[in-house]
Scaffold this active site. Structure first.
Site, PDB file in Angstrom:
ATOM      1  N   GLU A   1      -1.204  -1.054  -4.184  1.00 16.25           N
ATOM      2  CA  GLU A   1      -2.399  -0.277  -3.844  1.00 16.25           C
ATOM      3  C   GLU A   1      -2.132   1.218  -3.848  1.00 16.25           C
ATOM      4  OE1 GLU A   1      -5.203   0.399   0.122  1.00 16.25           O
ATOM      5  OE2 GLU A   1      -4.248  -1.556  -0.226  1.00 16.25           O
TER       6      GLU A   1
ATOM      7  N   HIS B   1      -0.251   4.326  -0.248  1.00 18.20           N
ATOM      8  CA  HIS B   1      -0.971   5.396   0.452  1.00 18.20           C
ATOM      9  C   HIS B   1      -1.053   6.712  -0.335  1.00 18.20           C
ATOM     10  CE1 HIS B   1      -1.834   3.345   4.207  1.00 18.20           C
ATOM     11  NE2 HIS B   1      -0.608   2.886   4.225  1.00 18.20           N
TER      12      HIS B   1
ATOM     13  N   ASP C   1     -14.725   1.532   0.163  1.00 21.22           N
ATOM     14  CA  ASP C   1     -14.936   1.386   1.603  1.00 21.22           C
ATOM     15  C   ASP C   1     -16.422   1.496   1.871  1.00 21.22           C
ATOM     16  OD1 ASP C   1     -15.234   2.000   4.430  1.00 21.22           O
ATOM     17  OD2 ASP C   1     -13.068   2.214   4.451  1.00 21.22           O
TER      18      ASP C   1
ATOM     19  N   HIS D   1     -11.782  -1.942   1.228  1.00 20.82           N
ATOM     20  CA  HIS D   1     -10.935  -1.237   2.189  1.00 20.82           C
ATOM     21  C   HIS D   1     -11.614  -1.340   3.548  1.00 20.82           C
ATOM     22  CE1 HIS D   1      -9.618   2.710   4.104  1.00 20.82           C
ATOM     23  NE2 HIS D   1      -8.461   2.135   3.816  1.00 20.82           N
TER      24      HIS D   1
ATOM     25  N   ASP E   1       0.851  -1.190   0.000  1.00 17.62           N
ATOM     26  CA  ASP E   1       0.000   0.000   0.000  1.00 17.62           C
ATOM     27  C   ASP E   1       0.890   1.244   0.000  1.00 17.62           C
ATOM     28  OD1 ASP E   1      -1.849   1.984   0.331  1.00 17.62           O
ATOM     29  OD2 ASP E   1      -2.775   1.138   2.124  1.00 17.62           O
TER      30      ASP E   1
ATOM     31  N   GLU F   1     -10.227   3.394  -2.248  1.00 20.46           N
ATOM     32  CA  GLU F   1     -10.635   3.826  -0.912  1.00 20.46           C
ATOM     33  C   GLU F   1     -10.928   5.317  -0.847  1.00 20.46           C
ATOM     34  OE1 GLU F   1      -7.128   4.662   2.037  1.00 20.46           O
ATOM     35  OE2 GLU F   1      -6.611   2.864   0.930  1.00 20.46           O
TER      36      GLU F   1
END
Length: 380
Positions: A216, A191, A266, A293, A189, A243
């Site tokens: 991700e 981010h 999400d 997510h 991830d 997400e």
């Protein structure tokens, strides 16, 4: 049956604030939902309480009707706070509807298409192999996990040469592959911290020789065409994102751009289970799988379990252990790397200890703003 009362409870799950929503009916059935405090956290409760006036005295079993009503009553499309509030309400209504029918929520969705829900464990950091290997083996021994999510950043990504950081990430995955069983899977991830798509491509290429499960959210979500271009150049590394997207319209744009192999909506962000299913069905029509997510609390995990149980193109669910959530008396806990369904429990299948909610257990949390060497800000 009519809705009569709504309450919000500001609680904590470990070091994060989480908001629970309780909706009561005139027949004594109570429904619960968890909200995602991803904006100004104390702003969410008043929004939810305001929205309750829009459906007070409505039949709570008309979940889709109320969900659409809350979205349409706003002159402008609701964003992060609005859809998070609607999600919590939506989930409480699904809980009521299922309890009234005496069945688990997933039975109202056409029934389960799988007998259990596969989960992967979010590690959320990049510990040295000497620390990571025993921790991963223990998670496998205790809970049966065979898939794990890590950070690709072995150091401050704003200091030093970018190519060196990518090389370190590739070597790190290679070392985990060498030390751990061959059937274990590792995803990374990023981010959304990478500004330039070409840098994201460099990172993907460094990971590619070691077969990552997916990469991700390497870049920011706002410019959809960049995702399509990135996906076309990433080779065999699956690209995952979602997400930070809110509605089915944003996901449709991503899918039309061929910008993801796996989407990660999400359920507590997009407007709840009602909207989540629409998004997942759009993905199914594009041969794209869904890996929700889910860094939330035990109730949000329960929401996800029922969605995943009934969704055809579900791939795997993110799972995070909650060490401090005393209000959840019987959370879903992984067994053999899966969450088992609870067919004998109506609603979400999880009990809330209301005595633990008598006092708000609020904790403030916010992201730490990153700073580059020249003093400019960067995404946290």
């Amino acid at each position: 049956m009519r809705t009569t009362k709504l309450e919000t409870f500001m609680q904590r799950v470990d070091d994060r604030p989480r908001l629970l929503v309780r909706i009561e009916t005139d027949e004594g059935i109570v429904g619960w939902g968890e909200a995602y405090n991803h904006g100004p956290d104390k702003a969410l409760a008043p929004v939810i309480e305001y929205l309750f006036e829009q459906f007070k005295n409505d039949d709570p079993r008309r979940v889709t009707f109320i969900n659409q009503k809350l979205i349409q009553q706003s002159r402008f499309p609701p964003g992060a706070l609005g859809l998070a509030a609607i999600a919590a309400i939506d989930h409480a209504l699904w809980d009521i509807a299922a309890k009234a029918a005496g069945v688990p929520v997933y039975m109202l969705l056409g029934g389960h298409v799988r007998d259990r829900v596969r989960v992967y464990c979010g590690v959320y950091s990049a510990p040295d192999p000497e620390e990571a290997v025993p921790a991963i083996l223990k998670l496998n021994a205790d809970y049966g996990f065979t898939a794990f999510k890590l950070s690709p950043y072995r150091r401050n990504l704003y200091n030093g040469r970018w190519g060196a950081l990518c090389e370190e990430a590739g070597n790190y995955l290679g070392e985990l592959r060498r030390r751990l069983p061959t059937d274990f899977e590792f995803c990374f991830d990023a981010h959304a911290k990478i500004y330039e798509p070409n840098q994201a491509l460099q990172l993907a290429k460094a990971l590619e020789p070691h077969d990552p499960l997916f990469l991700e959210e390497p870049i920011r979500p706002e410019h959809i065409p960049a995702w399509g271009a990135l996906r076309q150049q990433m080779g065999t590394v699956p690209l995952a994102t979602g997400e930070s997207l809110y509605s089915r319209y944003e996901f449709l744009a991503l899918l039309n751009a061929r910008g993801a192999d796996i989407i990660q909506p999400d359920i507590c962000v997009v407007g709840g289970l009602t909207e989540m299913r629409r998004i997942a069905d759009l993905a199914d029509a594009h041969y794209v799988s869904v890996a929700p997510h889910n860094p939330m609390g035990p109730l949000a995990t329960a929401h996800n379990v029922h969605f995943c149980a009934a969704q055809v193109n579900f791939r795997f669910l993110e799972y995070k252990f909650a060490k401090e959530a005393s209000w959840a008396t019987d959370p879903y806990i992984p067994v053999d790397g899966h969450l088992e369904l609870r067919p004998d429990r109506p609603g979400w299948g999880i009990e809330i200890d209301e005595s633990r909610l008598k006092q708000d257990d609020y904790i403030h949390w916010e992201r730490i703003m990153a700073t580059k060497p020249d003093g400019s800000t960067a995404y946290p």
